[in-house]
Design a protein around this motif. Structure first.
Motif, PDB file in Angstrom:
ATOM      1  N   MET A   1       0.895  -1.283   0.174  1.00 12.19           N
ATOM      2  CA  MET A   1       0.186  -0.050  -0.072  1.00 12.19           C
ATOM      3  C   MET A   1       0.810   1.066  -0.099  1.00 12.19           C
ATOM      4  N   LYS A   2       0.385   2.167  -1.034  1.00 11.94           N
ATOM      5  CA  LYS A   2       1.462   3.576  -0.998  1.00 11.94           C
ATOM      6  C   LYS A   2       1.081   4.348   0.138  1.00 11.94           C
ATOM      7  N   GLU A   3       2.257   4.876   0.754  1.00 14.60           N
ATOM      8  CA  GLU A   3       2.332   5.865   1.804  1.00 14.60           C
ATOM      9  C   GLU A   3       1.293   7.082   1.435  1.00 14.60           C
ATOM     10  N   LEU A   4       0.302   7.362   2.262  1.00 17.26           N
ATOM     11  CA  LEU A   4      -0.440   8.463   1.994  1.00 17.26           C
ATOM     12  C   LEU A   4       0.294   9.821   2.292  1.00 17.26           C
ATOM     13  N   PRO A   5       0.264  10.590   1.064  1.00 18.67           N
ATOM     14  CA  PRO A   5       0.889  11.843   0.815  1.00 18.67           C
ATOM     15  C   PRO A   5       0.113  12.966   1.879  1.00 18.67           C
ATOM     16  N   VAL A   6       0.559  14.131   2.240  1.00 15.69           N
ATOM     17  CA  VAL A   6      -0.039  15.141   3.139  1.00 15.69           C
ATOM     18  C   VAL A   6      -0.557  15.740   1.935  1.00 15.69           C
ATOM     19  N   ASP A   7      -1.890  15.957   2.340  1.00 16.48           N
ATOM     20  CA  ASP A   7      -2.690  16.906   1.535  1.00 16.48           C
ATOM     21  C   ASP A   7      -3.996  17.301   2.254  1.00 16.48           C
ATOM     22  N   LYS A   8      -4.810  18.044   1.544  1.00 20.73           N
ATOM     23  CA  LYS A   8      -6.066  18.720   2.256  1.00 20.73           C
ATOM     24  C   LYS A   8      -6.702  17.364   2.586  1.00 20.73           C
ATOM     25  N   GLY A   9      -7.361  17.416   3.787  1.00 19.46           N
ATOM     26  CA  GLY A   9      -7.806  16.328   4.240  1.00 19.46           C
ATOM     27  C   GLY A   9      -7.249  15.139   4.935  1.00 19.46           C
ATOM     28  N   THR A  10      -5.960  15.458   5.389  1.00 22.07           N
ATOM     29  CA  THR A  10      -5.140  14.498   6.132  1.00 22.07           C
ATOM     30  C   THR A  10      -4.924  14.931   7.506  1.00 22.07           C
ATOM     31  N   ARG A  11      -4.552  13.988   8.174  1.00 23.95           N
ATOM     32  CA  ARG A  11      -4.187  14.306   9.662  1.00 23.95           C
ATOM     33  C   ARG A  11      -2.648  13.907   9.558  1.00 23.95           C
ATOM     34  N   VAL A  12      -1.700  14.892  10.135  1.00 24.40           N
ATOM     35  CA  VAL A  12      -0.511  14.579  10.022  1.00 24.40           C
ATOM     36  C   VAL A  12       0.148  14.742  11.414  1.00 24.40           C
ATOM     37  N   LYS A  13       0.995  13.461  11.660  1.00 19.88           N
ATOM     38  CA  LYS A  13       1.835  13.543  13.045  1.00 19.88           C
ATOM     39  C   LYS A  13       3.081  14.153  12.688  1.00 19.88           C
ATOM     40  N   LEU A  14       3.634  14.845  13.278  1.00 22.41           N
ATOM     41  CA  LEU A  14       4.987  15.499  12.737  1.00 22.41           C
ATOM     42  C   LEU A  14       5.782  15.893  14.015  1.00 22.41           C
ATOM     43  N   HIS A  15       7.249  16.179  13.974  1.00 19.96           N
ATOM     44  CA  HIS A  15       7.936  16.970  14.596  1.00 19.96           C
ATOM     45  C   HIS A  15       8.487  17.800  13.950  1.00 19.96           C
ATOM     46  N   PHE A  16       8.547  19.221  14.503  1.00 24.82           N
ATOM     47  CA  PHE A  16       8.973  20.534  13.568  1.00 24.82           C
ATOM     48  C   PHE A  16       9.769  21.159  14.536  1.00 24.82           C
ATOM     49  N   SER A  17      10.697  22.032  13.737  1.00 19.69           N
ATOM     50  CA  SER A  17      11.415  23.013  14.660  1.00 19.69           C
ATOM     51  C   SER A  17      11.385  24.399  14.006  1.00 19.69           C
ATOM     52  N   LEU A  18      11.336  25.563  14.445  1.00 19.14           N
ATOM     53  CA  LEU A  18      11.279  26.633  13.809  1.00 19.14           C
ATOM     54  C   LEU A  18      12.479  27.484  14.417  1.00 19.14           C
ATOM     55  N   ARG A  19      13.397  27.850  13.353  1.00 17.40           N
ATOM     56  CA  ARG A  19      14.690  28.680  13.901  1.00 17.40           C
ATOM     57  C   ARG A  19      14.657  30.211  13.250  1.00 17.40           C
ATOM     58  N   MET A  20      15.314  31.043  13.964  1.00 19.89           N
ATOM     59  CA  MET A  20      15.430  32.187  13.382  1.00 19.89           C
ATOM     60  C   MET A  20      16.880  31.880  12.490  1.00 19.89           C
ATOM     61  N   ASP A  21      17.197  33.060  11.747  1.00 23.94           N
ATOM     62  CA  ASP A  21      18.372  33.063  10.729  1.00 23.94           C
ATOM     63  C   ASP A  21      19.561  32.831  11.387  1.00 23.94           C
ATOM     64  N   ASP A  22      19.517  33.263  12.640  1.00 28.17           N
ATOM     65  CA  ASP A  22      20.918  33.296  13.674  1.00 28.17           C
ATOM     66  C   ASP A  22      20.970  31.768  14.344  1.00 28.17           C
ATOM     67  N   GLY A  23      20.083  30.971  14.302  1.00 31.48           N
ATOM     68  CA  GLY A  23      20.109  29.660  14.748  1.00 31.48           C
ATOM     69  C   GLY A  23      19.168  29.562  15.971  1.00 31.48           C
ATOM     70  N   ASP A  24      18.767  30.813  16.624  1.00 36.49           N
ATOM     71  CA  ASP A  24      17.936  30.642  17.772  1.00 36.49           C
ATOM     72  C   ASP A  24      16.612  29.976  17.539  1.00 36.49           C
ATOM     73  N   VAL A  25      16.367  28.881  18.439  1.00 33.34           N
ATOM     74  CA  VAL A  25      15.070  28.048  18.428  1.00 33.34           C
ATOM     75  C   VAL A  25      14.104  28.813  18.748  1.00 33.34           C
TER      76      VAL A  25
END
Length: 150
Positions: A1-25
């Motif tokens: 079975m093909k992995e479901l791609p992220v798209d409208k109508g999907t629930r996604v479990k993820l890890h994320f980080s958002l950092r500034m351009d100087d590396g500050d998290v």
């Protein structure tokens, strides 16, 4: 079975980080519980959601997000000057203090004091991340249909 791609109508479990351009998290889930969101539920700005499209479980990527696709450019019109007497006498007014204002629709609007001079108090209503290029790192853990099918 093909992995479901992220798209409208999907629930996604993820890890994320958002950092500034100087590396500050700014924010990260890599060291805690992963985030779960439904694409289009407003938990993630649309410009960030668009980066996730077509990714599948196991994908890990890093994106540079320019201000126009993040929190916009700084707008000089969002700097407002008030008179000191417009604030309560016991309010601490110094650069860096965040004050909550009500906008025209009575929604909460935070402003940051940038300058206090004599009877003038200058407040910045730009988003604190406006004008910044951000680094958005994401690891997709699971993608499933948002509404279970019976």
């Amino acid at each position: 079975m093909k992995e479901l791609p992220v798209d409208k109508g999907t629930r996604v479990k993820l890890h994320f980080s958002l950092r500034m351009d100087d590396g500050d998290v700014i924010d990260s889930t890599f060291d805690k519980e992963p985030a779960t969101l439904e694409i289009g539920d407003g938990n993630l700005p649309e410009s960030f959601e668009s980066l996730l499209m077509n990714m599948t479980a196991g994908d890990h990527d890093t994106f540079e997000v320019p201000p126009e696709k993040a929190f916009g450019q700084r707008n000089p019109n969002n700097l407002q000057t008030f008179k000191r007497h417009e604030f309560s006498a016991d309010m601490v007014l110094e650069p860096g203090v965040v004050i909550s204002f009500a906008d025209a629709s009575q929604s909460e609007l935070p402003g940051v004091v940038v300058r206090v001079e004599g009877d003038e108090v200058e407040v910045d209503f730009n988003h604190p991340l406006a004008g910044r290029t951000l680094t958005f790192e994401v690891e997709i853990l699971d993608v499933e249909p948002a509404k279970p099918t019976h």
